[in-house]
Design a protein around this motif. Sequence first.
Motif, PDB file in Angstrom:
ATOM      1  N   HIS A   2       0.822  -1.195   0.000  1.00 50.27           N
ATOM      2  CA  HIS A   2       0.000   0.000   0.000  1.00 50.27           C
ATOM      3  C   HIS A   2       0.862   1.253   0.000  1.00 50.27           C
ATOM      4  CE1 HIS A   2      -3.268  -2.683   0.672  1.00 50.27           C
ATOM      5  NE2 HIS A   2      -2.851  -3.024   1.872  1.00 50.27           N
ATOM      6  N   ARG A   4       2.143   4.806   1.153  1.00 48.59           N
ATOM      7  CA  ARG A   4       2.246   5.403   2.475  1.00 48.59           C
ATOM      8  C   ARG A   4       2.058   6.908   2.378  1.00 48.59           C
ATOM      9  NH1 ARG A   4       4.587   2.589   6.677  1.00 48.59           N
ATOM     10  NH2 ARG A   4       5.261   0.471   6.210  1.00 48.59           N
ATOM     11  N   THR A  14      -3.880  13.446   4.714  1.00 49.00           N
ATOM     12  CA  THR A  14      -4.628  12.540   5.594  1.00 49.00           C
ATOM     13  C   THR A  14      -6.022  13.088   5.857  1.00 49.00           C
ATOM     14  OG1 THR A  14      -2.505  12.179   6.710  1.00 49.00           O
ATOM     15  CG2 THR A  14      -4.445  11.176   7.699  1.00 49.00           C
ATOM     16  N   GLN A  87      -6.830   1.872   2.256  1.00 47.14           N
ATOM     17  CA  GLN A  87      -5.817   1.118   2.989  1.00 47.14           C
ATOM     18  C   GLN A  87      -4.724   2.041   3.532  1.00 47.14           C
ATOM     19  OE1 GLN A  87      -6.044  -2.008   3.920  1.00 47.14           O
ATOM     20  NE2 GLN A  87      -8.019  -2.154   2.861  1.00 47.14           N
ATOM     21  N   ALA A  88      -4.351   3.059   2.747  1.00 45.53           N
ATOM     22  CA  ALA A  88      -3.347   4.022   3.212  1.00 45.53           C
ATOM     23  C   ALA A  88      -3.875   4.817   4.399  1.00 45.53           C
ATOM     24  CB  ALA A  88      -2.959   4.961   2.072  1.00 45.53           C
ATOM     25  N   ILE A  90      -6.217   3.783   6.533  1.00 44.89           N
ATOM     26  CA  ILE A  90      -6.268   2.860   7.673  1.00 44.89           C
ATOM     27  C   ILE A  90      -4.889   2.735   8.306  1.00 44.89           C
ATOM     28  CG2 ILE A  90      -6.555   0.430   8.312  1.00 44.89           C
ATOM     29  CD1 ILE A  90      -8.839   0.294   6.270  1.00 44.89           C
ATOM     30  N   GLU A  91      -3.865   2.631   7.466  1.00 46.70           N
ATOM     31  CA  GLU A  91      -2.496   2.521   7.980  1.00 46.70           C
ATOM     32  C   GLU A  91      -2.106   3.776   8.754  1.00 46.70           C
ATOM     33  OE1 GLU A  91       2.060   1.953   6.265  1.00 46.70           O
ATOM     34  OE2 GLU A  91       0.343   1.327   5.054  1.00 46.70           O
ATOM     35  N   GLN A  94      -3.273   3.977  12.351  1.00 44.32           N
ATOM     36  CA  GLN A  94      -2.636   3.105  13.340  1.00 44.32           C
ATOM     37  C   GLN A  94      -1.439   3.776  14.009  1.00 44.32           C
ATOM     38  OE1 GLN A  94      -4.728   0.461  13.488  1.00 44.32           O
ATOM     39  NE2 GLN A  94      -5.585   1.437  11.647  1.00 44.32           N
ATOM     40  N   SER A  95      -0.958   4.878  13.431  1.00 41.26           N
ATOM     41  CA  SER A  95       0.219   5.560  13.971  1.00 41.26           C
ATOM     42  C   SER A  95      -0.170   6.445  15.153  1.00 41.26           C
ATOM     43  CB  SER A  95       0.875   6.424  12.890  1.00 41.26           C
ATOM     44  OG  SER A  95       1.247   5.639  11.780  1.00 41.26           O
TER      45      SER A  95
END
Length: 201
Positions: A2, A4, A14, A87-88, A90-91, A94-95
């Motif tokens: 995916h 970033r 974002t 997906q990006a 969602i990633e 998580q940070s």
Amino acid sequence: MHARLTGNHMNVRTLCLAILNFGEATGYEIRKKTQEGVFSYFINASYGSIYPALTQLTKDGLVSCRPLMQSGRPNKKIYTLTEKGRQAFIEALQSPPGEDIFKSEFLMIMMCSDLVAPEKLSELIDARIKWLDDKVAYLRGVIEQVEADGVHFAVSCGIAAYESSARHLRENRHLVERSAGKALAGGKPSSSASSGETSCG
């Protein structure tokens, strides 16, 4: 693999993905949401930063863009979150988030209340309480229209913060009003310590 999003913390791109996560939108609608409404509370995004962010997101395949034909008016661009973009996003969620940033010109004035005329200080406090109450009323209207638990939680946190600030002002305004203007007439600043290091006057 995916794509970033650059940077360790959330940025304008974002924020655009977050808005599109709730549905497709035009560039104008996205830009407006970053300046007004609930999305304006998360990340600082200038008007000029939105379209470059959308352009880059489109190039990266994180959002798709299609024209909307309009008779007699310029065509609009409709942006949609792609699966790659989802997906990006969602990633990115998580940070660990960056620290919240709070700045207040109002509190700087309150800190130097001994240099503000009493009537002016009271006017400023009254205006700030009204502003806070208006924010609470607006967010209560928003929360009545949402069903998602996450949105409800985020908006209710905002309501709690504004209500707490308004309550603090109402209960403690006398602390600054009693010292208002004292340094203007050459009196001893109410905020001064024996060394004078904390005085604004």
